[in-house]
Enzyme design. Sequence first.
Site, PDB file in Angstrom:
ATOM      1  N   ARG A 235      14.113  10.096  -9.708  1.00 37.31           N
ATOM      2  CA  ARG A 235      14.610  11.186  -8.868  1.00 37.31           C
ATOM      3  C   ARG A 235      13.434  12.125  -8.598  1.00 37.31           C
ATOM      4  O   ARG A 235      12.594  12.342  -9.486  1.00 37.31           O
ATOM      5  CB  ARG A 235      15.717  11.977  -9.579  1.00 37.31           C
ATOM      6  CG  ARG A 235      17.054  11.252  -9.668  1.00 37.31           C
ATOM      7  CD  ARG A 235      17.738  11.146  -8.297  1.00 37.31           C
ATOM      8  NE  ARG A 235      19.040  10.511  -8.380  1.00 37.31           N
ATOM      9  CZ  ARG A 235      19.276   9.208  -8.171  1.00 37.31           C
ATOM     10  NH1 ARG A 235      18.293   8.395  -7.860  1.00 37.31           N
ATOM     11  NH2 ARG A 235      20.499   8.735  -8.250  1.00 37.31           N
ATOM     12  N   GLU A 264      15.278  15.419  -0.434  1.00 40.47           N
ATOM     13  CA  GLU A 264      15.479  14.294   0.501  1.00 40.47           C
ATOM     14  C   GLU A 264      16.458  14.685   1.597  1.00 40.47           C
ATOM     15  O   GLU A 264      17.403  15.427   1.331  1.00 40.47           O
ATOM     16  CB  GLU A 264      16.038  13.088  -0.274  1.00 40.47           C
ATOM     17  CG  GLU A 264      15.035  12.518  -1.243  1.00 40.47           C
ATOM     18  CD  GLU A 264      15.596  11.378  -2.094  1.00 40.47           C
ATOM     19  OE1 GLU A 264      16.687  10.873  -1.780  1.00 40.47           O
ATOM     20  OE2 GLU A 264      14.942  11.013  -3.066  1.00 40.47           O
ATOM     21  N   HIS A 283      13.863   6.311  -0.279  1.00 38.80           N
ATOM     22  CA  HIS A 283      14.887   6.043  -1.307  1.00 38.80           C
ATOM     23  C   HIS A 283      15.522   4.662  -1.068  1.00 38.80           C
ATOM     24  O   HIS A 283      16.724   4.546  -0.843  1.00 38.80           O
ATOM     25  CB  HIS A 283      15.960   7.146  -1.300  1.00 38.80           C
ATOM     26  CG  HIS A 283      16.688   7.269  -2.605  1.00 38.80           C
ATOM     27  ND1 HIS A 283      17.030   8.467  -3.168  1.00 38.80           N
ATOM     28  CD2 HIS A 283      17.170   6.317  -3.468  1.00 38.80           C
ATOM     29  CE1 HIS A 283      17.686   8.274  -4.305  1.00 38.80           C
ATOM     30  NE2 HIS A 283      17.773   6.966  -4.514  1.00 38.80           N
TER      31      HIS A 283
END
Length: 318
Positions: A235, A264, A283
Site C-alpha cells: 500500500r 491513488e 495498482h
Amino acid sequence: MAKPPVLQNGPVSYAGTMKKIDELFVAHKLWLAPDKLALARRIAPEITCAFTSGHDPIPNEILDALPNLKLVACFGVGVDGANVPELARRGIVVTNTPDVLTEEVADFGMALLLATVRQVVKGDRYVRSGDWVKRGNMEMTWSLTGGKTMGIIGLGRIGKAIAKRAEAFNLKIAYHGRTRQPDVSYRYYADPVSLAKDSDILMVVTPGGPGTKHLVNAAVLEALGPSGIFINVARGSVVDQAALVAALKARKIAAAGLDVFETEPCVPAGLADMLDNVVLQPHQASATHETRGAMGDLMIANVQAFLEGKPVLTPVKV
Ligand code: NAP
Ligand code: 8YV
C-alpha cells in the site's frame, strides 16, 4: 427463487464480477443513487449484506441507516480502506479475498523487480523513440545476479510466494515483520532499518493502515543505500512518499518499482517525472481476468454462505 437484495457500496474493479452480482442479487448501487441516505433508509429492512472494494469505506451515516446489516464482503485481501474497526464495533462481520490472488501478486512483484532492475520500460521507450537508431545501444542496467539479498517487509502469504520465486533467481532472503516466524529459515530482522542495511532489494508486502503507516521512512531508505532497489506492492501508505522521492532524487537509493501510492490514482509529479530509475504501475498486481474473477467469486461466495446460514469462508480477524 427471488434474488436476494444486497447493498453495493461502490463498483468492484472487475466487469465479470459486476455482471455476476447483477445476475445473482438485486444489487442496490449506492454510488449511483442521487440521494444515498434516502436509498439506504428505503432498503434498510431487507439489507443484511453489502459488497465493497477494500478501499471504500461505507460512510457512517449509511451504516446508521442500515440496522440489519451483518456482513460486509470486500473485494481484495487488503481491507485497510474498509473501516474494519468501525464495522467490528457495530458487530458487522467483514470478509476479504485472501489466497486466490497470492500467486498473481507474487508474479507481479517479481515482474516489477525485473522491470526496475533491468530498466525494461526505459528500453521500450528507447526503441520506440528511435534513440536506438540515433544514439546506438542503451547504457548498462543494474543486475540481480551476484548473490544479492532481497529483504521482504511482510513475509505473509504473498511475501512467502515472492520469496519462493526470488530463491529461483538465486537471491538470498531476509525479512522483517512484527514477529519472528519459527518455521521460516530466512534471516529475521526485528526492525526495518537493519533489514534494509543488509539488503540490496527491499520488497514491501504488508497490509496498509495505521499499523504500517510510513514503516519505510527516510532512515530505512538511507540504510538501503545508493545501489538499493525499492519495490512496493503493498500500500502507498506504508512508505513515506515524500522521503522516497527525495531519496530517489538525491540518489540515496538507485531505483524504485511502485504499484501503489499514497493518493491513488494521483501520483506526484516528483515520481512521474523520474523516467530513468522509477517504474510505475496503476495498482495492477492482481489485475488479470483469472484472479480478479476468482476474487469476485470468493467475495460472492461469502455473501451466499451467510445468506444460507453457513459460516462465511474468509472472515477478517479483528
Ligand atoms: P498476510 O498473509 O496477512 O501477510 C501480511 C504480512 O505483513 C505478515 O507477514 C505480517 O507479519 C506482516 N505485517 C503486518 N503488520 C505489520 C507491521 N505493522 N509491521 C511489519 N510487518 C507487518 O497478507 P497477504 O495476503 O500476504 O497480503 C499482504 C498485503 O499485500 C495486503 O494486505 C495488501 O495490502 C497487499 N496487496 C496488494 C495488492 C496489489 O494489488 N498491489 C494485491 C494484494 C495484496 P507479522 O504479523 O509477523 O507482523
Ligand atoms: C486489488 C488489492 O487491486 O487485494 C488487494 O489488497 O490491493 C488488489 O488485489 C484491489 O483490492 C481491488 O480493488
